[in-house]
Design a protein around this motif. Structure first.
Motif, short mmCIF file in Angstrom:
data_model
loop_
_atom_site.label_atom_id
_atom_site.label_comp_id
_atom_site.label_asym_id
_atom_site.label_seq_id
_atom_site.Cartn_x
_atom_site.Cartn_y
_atom_site.Cartn_z
N GLN A 87 0.82 -1.21 0.00
CA GLN A 87 0.00 0.00 0.00
C GLN A 87 0.85 1.27 0.00
N ALA A 88 0.39 2.25 -0.74
CA ALA A 88 0.87 3.62 -0.63
C ALA A 88 -0.30 4.42 -0.08
N ASN A 89 -0.23 4.82 1.17
CA ASN A 89 -1.39 5.36 1.85
C ASN A 89 -1.07 6.65 2.60
N GLU A 90 -0.14 7.46 2.05
CA GLU A 90 0.27 8.67 2.76
C GLU A 90 -0.85 9.67 2.95
N SER A 91 -1.82 9.70 2.01
CA SER A 91 -2.90 10.68 2.13
C SER A 91 -3.74 10.45 3.38
N MET A 92 -3.84 9.20 3.81
CA MET A 92 -4.61 8.90 5.01
C MET A 92 -3.98 9.55 6.24
N PHE A 93 -2.66 9.46 6.36
CA PHE A 93 -1.98 10.07 7.51
C PHE A 93 -1.98 11.60 7.41
N ALA A 94 -1.86 12.09 6.16
CA ALA A 94 -1.85 13.55 5.97
C ALA A 94 -3.17 14.18 6.40
#
Length: 540
Positions: free
Chosen positions: A107-114
């Motif tokens: 997964q590439a899920n950086e937007s969730m943490f941002a």
């Protein structure tokens, strides 16, 4: 440091913490397989005044600890009016471009943490930035989600420069340009550089590695877009509600930038789809060089005058193929002797090298399709490396006992050259994907426009997969029976009692012994054979 399997001898899935537990036995500890525990302990230690740096085996595993992250860690400073803070670093392998991981390893899920205030989010794309950003994260006062593209673990290179801190919120300018601004981060930095190499110097691209997602470098991107008047964002994350969309939304909301832009911003992204287990599906979902090149050429092909932007690619207008470089001569390869390299394939997550245990072919031997050429051994299994070509065995570049790296060339197969059909010259890169397909009178897209993608798997594997029946088998096991059997085994054998995983493996083997259909394979000629011997692997 606290994390799953980080102590020696393993040192983490990607060996990142090898030797640390030996050198610092009072500071490096294995954690349970419990992400909520890892994040909870990290929050407690950070609030107590420590500076913990905790590892998750993959960022995909963070969700059991999500309550700790967004309820406690991210808002501790805010809800205590600054009386408490949480200087915690959570780092984890992230992203795809290393086949086989699928749902829980890619997964590439950086937007969730941002999305959550209070969390800093960084994604390095070079070893130097990884070291510099980690230094900054460890000396800060707020929690940091430190995402390491797992593809980077395979791209080791020596850096003689001392570690220099990299401030959060500062993008790295990869190269200067005047025609278009390209923003990327993580794995897509490498893909974007490959795309720029492919277009050579035909288009002047100013490229930035964002590297810090929260905070992000608004001023650098604004200044560049004001100069180039065009914007392309390349990301690995899913398109919906993503960081790429955030950047485009910000840029287009600035009146001074909007009035100067010569073409609409473009986002090259993974679609709203899952990462498949099959490498073909994985690479089909991810941004690749062809899509990035096509997007660059589409942006540049748009007319400078704003009043003509809408007409440039109207539903009935023909794209300017000359401007896009789609017309070029074709050539046909003449028959010749070809040399096909034999390389060490990717063999799974965390496997970086293997040992040669046998060479099954001698120079001059005839090679048939799918012949076993050699065998390599990892800490998990012995793998045969098979031929994807028919021909004659060339010289080996290795010997039994050698340790070889993934991708290393082991030898070569000599094949008879055959005409391979038309090959397009460099100018004929498949840029049609950048231009909307012609629209039929009823408004539907013409389905004849397709983008060609190189196969991700070798012909040998592809041929064998053609006989595999795709299926998912889900069996609800009655845990009560397993528990009773486990308790009985513990009473009889104590600490030597088999684990539930071993018990299930035993049951699978008994099923294969007692039920012949479990021992059958479908061959390429569609005949069915029944084997007596199998190498059975159990993934826990």
């Amino acid at each position: 440091i606290f994390g799953e399997d980080i102590e020696d001898p393993k040192g983490g899935v990607f060996r990142l913490t090898q030797k640390l537990s030996t050198e610092f036995p009072k500071q490096v500890f294995n954690s349970p397989l419990a992400e909520s525990t890892i994040l909870g302990v990290g929050c407690g230690l950070a609030a107590y005044g420590k500076r913990p740096v905790f590892e998750l085996q993959f960022i995909d595993f963070i969700y059991p600890g999500f309550n700790q992250l967004v309820t406690n860690i991210s808002n501790l400073r805010w809800r205590s009016f600054g009386n408490w803070n949480c200087p915690l670093v959570i780092y984890a392998p992230y992203g795809a471009y290393l086949p086989g991981g699928s749902l829980w390893h890619s997964q590439a899920n950086e937007s969730m943490f941002a999305h959550y205030p209070g969390l800093n989010v960084v994604i390095p794309s070079t070893p130097e930035d990884a070291a510099g950003l980690l230094w900054t994260a460890m000396h800060g006062e707020d929690p940091v989600i430190f995402l390491i593209p797992k593809h980077m673990f395979w791209a080791e290179r020596e850096s003689k420069e001392p570690v220099r801190p990299v401030a959060f919120g500062q993008a790295r300018k990869v190269q200067s340009g005047s025609d278009l601004t390209l923003v990327a981060w993580g794995n897509t930095v490498e893909k974007s550089l490959e795309a720029l190499a492919k277009i050579d110097h035909d288009i002047s691209v100013e490229m930035f590695d964002l590297r810090s997602i929260v905070p992000w470098d608004k001023s650098a991107i604004e200044e560049s877009v004001l100069k180039t008047r065009r914007l392309l964002v390349v990301q690995e994350d899913t398109e919906n509600c993503s960081v790429g969309q955030m950047i485009i939304s910000h840029v287009t909301s600035q009146p001074d930038l909007w009035s100067e832009m010569a073409s609409p911003p473009i986002l090259v992204s993974k679609g709203n789809v899952m990462i498949g287990y099959n490498a073909i599906y994985e690479y089909a979902a991810l941004p690749d060089v062809e899509r990035i090149v096509a997007a660059i050429q589409k942006s540049i092909a748009t007319k400078q005058e704003r009043k003509e932007v809408g007409a440039a690619f109207g539903s009935n207008a023909e794209p300017n193929k000359q401007a896009l470089g789609t017309s070029a001569s074709t050539t046909v390869d003449m028959p010749k002797q070809n040399t096909q390299p034999i390389t060490v394939p990717i063999m799974g997550e965390g496997i970086r090298n293997a040992k040669i245990v046998s060479l099954l072919k001698n120079p001059g031997d005839a090679i048939a399709l799918d012949d076993d050429l050699c065998e390599v051994e990892t800490d998990k299994a012995v793998y045969p490396i098979q031929s994807s070509f028919a021909g004659t065995m060339g010289e080996w570049k290795t010997k039994v006992g050698d340790t070889v790296d993934i991708g290393q060339e082991l030898g070569a197969i000599l094949t008879d050259g055959v005409a391979t059909g038309p090959k397009h010259s460099k100018a004929t890169s498949p840029v049609e994907a950048a231009v909307p397909a012609a629209t039929s009178p009823d408004g539907r897209r013409d389905a004849r426009h397709h983008r060609q993608i190189e196969p991700a798997l070798s012909p040998t594997i592809t041929r064998k997969l053609s006989r595999v029946i795709p299926a998912n088998l889900q069996i609800d096991a009655r845990w009560e029976a397993i528990r009773k059997t486990r308790d009985a085994a513990k009473k009889k054998n104590g600490k030597n009692a088999p684990s539930p995983s071993v018990m299930i493996a035993w049951a699978v083997i008994r099923a294969m012994e007692n039920h012949p259909p479990f021992r059958r394979l479908i061959l390429e000629d569609e005949s069915i054979v029944e084997n007596k011997n199998f190498d059975l692997g159990i993934a826990v």
